[in-house]
Design a protein around this motif. Structure first.
Motif, mmCIF file in Angstrom:
data_model
loop_
_atom_site.group_PDB
_atom_site.id
_atom_site.type_symbol
_atom_site.label_atom_id
_atom_site.label_comp_id
_atom_site.label_asym_id
_atom_site.label_seq_id
_atom_site.Cartn_x
_atom_site.Cartn_y
_atom_site.Cartn_z
ATOM 1 N N GLN A 61 -11.208 72.118 50.106
ATOM 2 C CA GLN A 61 -10.699 70.791 50.423
ATOM 3 C C GLN A 61 -11.402 69.726 49.586
ATOM 4 O O GLN A 61 -12.607 69.828 49.296
ATOM 5 N N THR A 62 -10.673 68.678 49.191
ATOM 6 C CA THR A 62 -11.253 67.494 48.557
ATOM 7 C C THR A 62 -10.846 66.289 49.386
ATOM 8 O O THR A 62 -9.655 65.956 49.468
ATOM 9 N N GLN A 63 -11.824 65.649 50.000
ATOM 10 C CA GLN A 63 -11.575 64.636 51.012
ATOM 11 C C GLN A 63 -12.319 63.336 50.712
ATOM 12 O O GLN A 63 -13.270 63.315 49.915
ATOM 13 N N PRO A 64 -11.911 62.209 51.340
ATOM 14 C CA PRO A 64 -12.579 60.926 51.122
ATOM 15 C C PRO A 64 -13.832 60.777 51.994
ATOM 16 O O PRO A 64 -13.852 61.200 53.155
ATOM 17 N N PRO A 121 -17.703 61.529 56.205
ATOM 18 C CA PRO A 121 -16.277 61.810 56.005
ATOM 19 C C PRO A 121 -15.396 60.786 56.703
ATOM 20 O O PRO A 121 -15.679 60.352 57.827
ATOM 21 N N LEU A 122 -14.328 60.386 56.030
ATOM 22 C CA LEU A 122 -13.312 59.518 56.608
ATOM 23 C C LEU A 122 -12.158 60.379 57.115
ATOM 24 O O LEU A 122 -12.001 61.524 56.696
ATOM 25 N N ALA A 172 -5.487 67.341 55.474
ATOM 26 C CA ALA A 172 -5.917 68.563 54.799
ATOM 27 C C ALA A 172 -5.244 68.657 53.439
ATOM 28 O O ALA A 172 -4.038 68.455 53.308
ATOM 29 N N GLY A 173 -6.009 68.928 52.416
ATOM 30 C CA GLY A 173 -5.475 69.010 51.071
ATOM 31 C C GLY A 173 -6.437 68.404 50.079
ATOM 32 O O GLY A 173 -7.661 68.426 50.264
ATOM 33 N N THR A 174 -5.898 67.815 49.027
ATOM 34 C CA THR A 174 -6.704 67.296 47.928
ATOM 35 C C THR A 174 -6.348 65.854 47.629
ATOM 36 O O THR A 174 -5.205 65.539 47.274
ATOM 37 N N TYR A 175 -7.332 64.962 47.765
ATOM 38 C CA TYR A 175 -7.216 63.565 47.348
ATOM 39 C C TYR A 175 -7.757 63.453 45.923
ATOM 40 O O TYR A 175 -8.689 64.159 45.537
ATOM 41 N N SER A 226 -4.046 59.388 44.935
ATOM 42 C CA SER A 226 -3.101 60.492 44.803
ATOM 43 C C SER A 226 -3.493 61.578 45.796
ATOM 44 O O SER A 226 -4.666 61.709 46.161
ATOM 45 N N TYR A 227 -2.502 62.364 46.191
ATOM 46 C CA TYR A 227 -2.751 63.385 47.209
ATOM 47 C C TYR A 227 -1.765 64.520 47.009
ATOM 48 O O TYR A 227 -0.611 64.309 46.605
#
Length: 718
Positions: free
Chosen positions: A384-387, A397-398, A402-405, A420-421
């Motif tokens: 995962q790549t998260q904000p 973590p904000l 689930a996924g990639t930002y 982008s996501y």
């Protein structure tokens, strides 16, 4: 080695985009198989920038131009009132930047000058007339205009804080006399290394430059031997630069290339980043931060380290200068070593540097400064790549989907956040988060690649296994349509490049990342995150040294064993492949076992000594292998696939860019010769003019994927 060059199935929440959610709810259980034409005809988002007031966004895309054997780069403008519409459509527009007052957008383009003969796509009719100039378009209306007419290819550019000027870097031009003398002395001889010149940093007043373009759209030819005048240089025939625009002011010169320019908001300092003119990483000292006065003068080197700094960003009060060192780009606190992405800030008055988010165990990258000064960064942790909000050593973590930002940015005049996501099954789109602290509530601004709402929607899961030394490893397992948790499937192990990268819950549909296409065509696809991958801690990356293929190779084979033992993979129908570092690993693994019935490999070295000399990342290679070839010759040989090729039995499909310097084209030639001498079934495709990324002609990537899938199907039919 690096591609530097790009997780559980979840329904999209309604807040993401009602259109996508509705499409997903209507999707049949098993979607039609996607065609290769559909799969490769994707539009990629290359950048997105929010306007200073947060009311608009400029978005850059790249898409294949099949008819012209090329890729086209376009700009789009999104506004709350009008939605998304084309801003430019002349074939090659890149790197858009808003003026601080929000009235104009500057960008780089090689389009024909006004009044110049042009091809159908807007580029110059003659390739010899191409130049990547800066163009400016007003949001009030009208056509884009060039900032200058001279044939100067810009390396970097930035607006001044008051929007009156554009700063740009170009290669220091030769005078006519210098050019003539060089040609007379050296003819067509290439003076390796010695012929490279550094950059000059220029300042051009925007409004007067555009007014001159309107009054005189094409440059007047100077009399023979008479260069254009330059107010900051002597006008003598022997010293005046022939190509620097007459209305440009030279601020400083550098023996290195200037790769990013960042004026401070208070107008007192221009920071810039440097890199080698040859674009070869042979000395990390070439990548440093410099300061120069906006009025010009000698530049002052600020940093002295072995990290490759990037992405300079000032705070609004100019008190701090933020930057990052991407994963696999060295570090600033000691000798060169490849660790995960790190964030820093510098006090420009003292040059003191503070590392941020050091308690975060993953890789920090892609940051932006919010209007209130807080730092928001994207962190890769596992798949995962998260904000995250970064404050001091902590990264909080904000709320995220689930996924990639990716590609996150904000503006100084509003609270909105542009980003982008994507997920494995959701193409990358640009979104707006009204509340930057809630990037789980997103408004879609783009809807590119709609075919993927009804095609190539595989089920997948995260897969865990144990390495030989007992470490828990992680990867992605993508199933063929309707075969989630089915048994004894034919399996394709697709290995990521880097090694400073990781496979996870993000979209990919191109010549390099074609896992979902393989899955849609009946393959169980295993994507292992081996030792050396990003997102699992610095030590996980460091543990690859100096056993750069044998250590991760054991990880991958252990994962294949675990999938066979779990019943997912049929032990008699296994294949393997990868590109770049994935090619290194594929070439090594077929010397370690004969269990793979077919292999597809590309741009992967089979030995390390010659590749150390040919690679444009030679410093990086030496670090991975524990020294230069004469310092650690036993490792250079023991970690090289070539010296074990007598054990290869696997049929191999091999591809290579004909102009690749990241992994020399000759590595492919060497591998093909070895396969030929051993009578191993193989096919070798060479893509002329292509470097390491196959980004010159879309047909090359198309043919690569087409032939690789045919190769796998030939030896392991469904």
């Amino acid at each position: 080695m690096s591609t530097r060059t790009l997780w559980p199935l979840l329904a999209l929440p309604f807040c993401l985009t009602p259109l996508a959610a509705a499409a997903q709810s209507a999707r049949p259980a098993i979607t039609p198989t996607i065609t290769l034409d559909e799969y490769m005809n994707t539009t990629d988002i290359t950048s997105a920038r929010l306007s200073p007031d947060g009311a608009s966004a400029v978005i850059a895309t790249e898409s294949p131009d099949w008819a012209n054997n090329d890729f086209r780069d376009d700009l789009w403008l999104w506004t709350a009132d009008s939605g998304l519409r084309p801003l430019t459509h002349s074939g090659s527009e890149q790197s858009p930047r808003w003026s601080p007052d929000g009235k104009s957008i500057a960008f780089i383009s090689d389009r024909a000058l006004p009044g110049e003969p042009a091809a159908a796509d807007g580029s110059p009719a003659s390739d010899s007339d191409r130049a990547a100039r800066i163009w400016v378009i007003s949001l009030a209306g009208g056509e884009a205009l060039p900032l200058y007419n001279e044939k100067l290819a810009v390396h970097a550019f930035a607006w001044s804080p008051d929007s009156k000027y554009l700063y740009l870097s170009v290669t220091q031009p030769l005078t006519p006399a210098e050019s003539a003398a060089e040609k007379a002395q050296w003819k067509d001889v290439i003076r390796w290394r010695a012929q490279y010149r550094g950059d000059v940093l220029l300042r051009i007043a925007v409004e007067p430059a555009l007014e001159r373009d309107i009054a005189n759209p094409l440059p007047k030819a100077a009399p023979a031997g008479k260069p254009a005048a330059n107010p900051t240089n002597s006008n003598s025939e022997d010293t005046a630069p022939a190509q620097i625009p007459a209305h440009a002011q030279s601020l400083t010169t550098s023996p290195l290339a200037i790769t990013q320019i960042a004026p401070s908001p208070n107008g007192k300092t221009i920071a810039f980043l440097t890199g080698p003119p040859s674009k070869r990483l042979q000395d990390p000292a070439n990548y440093e931060i410099y300061f120069v006065s906006p009025s010009g003068g000698a530049a002052r080197r600020i940093t002295h380290n072995q990290g490759i700094e990037s992405n300079l960003a000032w705070t609004r009060d100019s008190r701090w200068l933020y930057f990052q060192v991407p994963p696999g780009s060295g570090c600033i606190d000691g000798l060169y070593k490849d660790v995960q992405g790190r964030l820093y800030r510098m006090n420009p008055a003292t040059a003191a540097i503070q590392r941020l988010g050091s308690d975060f165990t993953g890789s920090l990258d892609h940051f932006t400064l919010l209007p209130d000064g807080r730092l928001l960064a994207l962190g890769m942790l596992g798949v995962q790549t998260q904000p995250y909000l970064v404050n001091g050593v902590t990264a909080t973590p904000l709320p995220g989907l689930a996924g990639t930002y990716s590609d996150v940015n904000s503006s100084g005049g509003s609270s909105e956040l542009l980003l982008s996501y994507s997920t494995i099954n959701t193409p990358t789109q640009v979104y707006l988060a009204v509340n930057p602290l809630h990037p789980d509530h997103l408004k879609a601004l783009t809807a590119f690649n709609p075919v993927f709402a009804q095609r190539a929607q595989p089920e997948w899961q995260t897969f865990y296994w144990k390495s030989g030394d007992g470490r828990t490893l992680q990867g992605v397992l993508i199933f063929p349509p309707g075969k989630k948790n089915a048994r004894h499937l034919r399996m394709f192990t697709l290995i990521h490049g880097g090694p400073e990268d990781a496979d996870g819950d993000r979209f990919g549909a191109n010549w390099y990342d074609w896992a979902t296409y393989a899955a849609d065509n009946g393959w169980l696809v295993f994507r292992p995150n081996y030792t050396g991958s990003t997102g699992y801690g610095d030590q996980f990356m460091l543990d690859i040294v100096p056993h750069i293929v044998s250590k991760p190779g054991r990880d991958i084979l252990a994962g294949v064993d675990a999938l066979v033992k779990a019943g997912y993979a049929d032990p008699n129908r296994l294949t393997i492949g990868g590109y770049s570092y994935g090619g290194y690993m594929t070439n090594w693994l077929i010397t370690q076992t004969t269990r793979f019935k077919a292999a597809v490999t590309g741009a992967g070295a089979v030995e390390h000594a010659a590749n150390w000399g040919n690679d444009d990342l030679t410093y990086d290679d030496a670090w991975y292998l524990g020294g230069r070839p004469w310092q650690n010759p036993s490792i250079y040989q023991s970690e090289a696939a070539l010296f074990r090729f007598n054990k290869v039995k696997t049929p191999v499909h091999l591809v290579q860019g004909g102009a690749d310097v990241r992994v020399s084209f000759l590595e492919g030639v060497l591998m093909e010769r070895a396969l030929q001498s051993l009578n191993i079934p193989h096919q070798f495709l060479v893509f002329p003019g292509e470097g390491h990324p196959l980004d010159k002609n879309p047909w090359h990537g198309y043919i690569k994927v087409r032939e690789e899938l045919k190769w796998l199907d030939k030896y392991v039919p469904e």
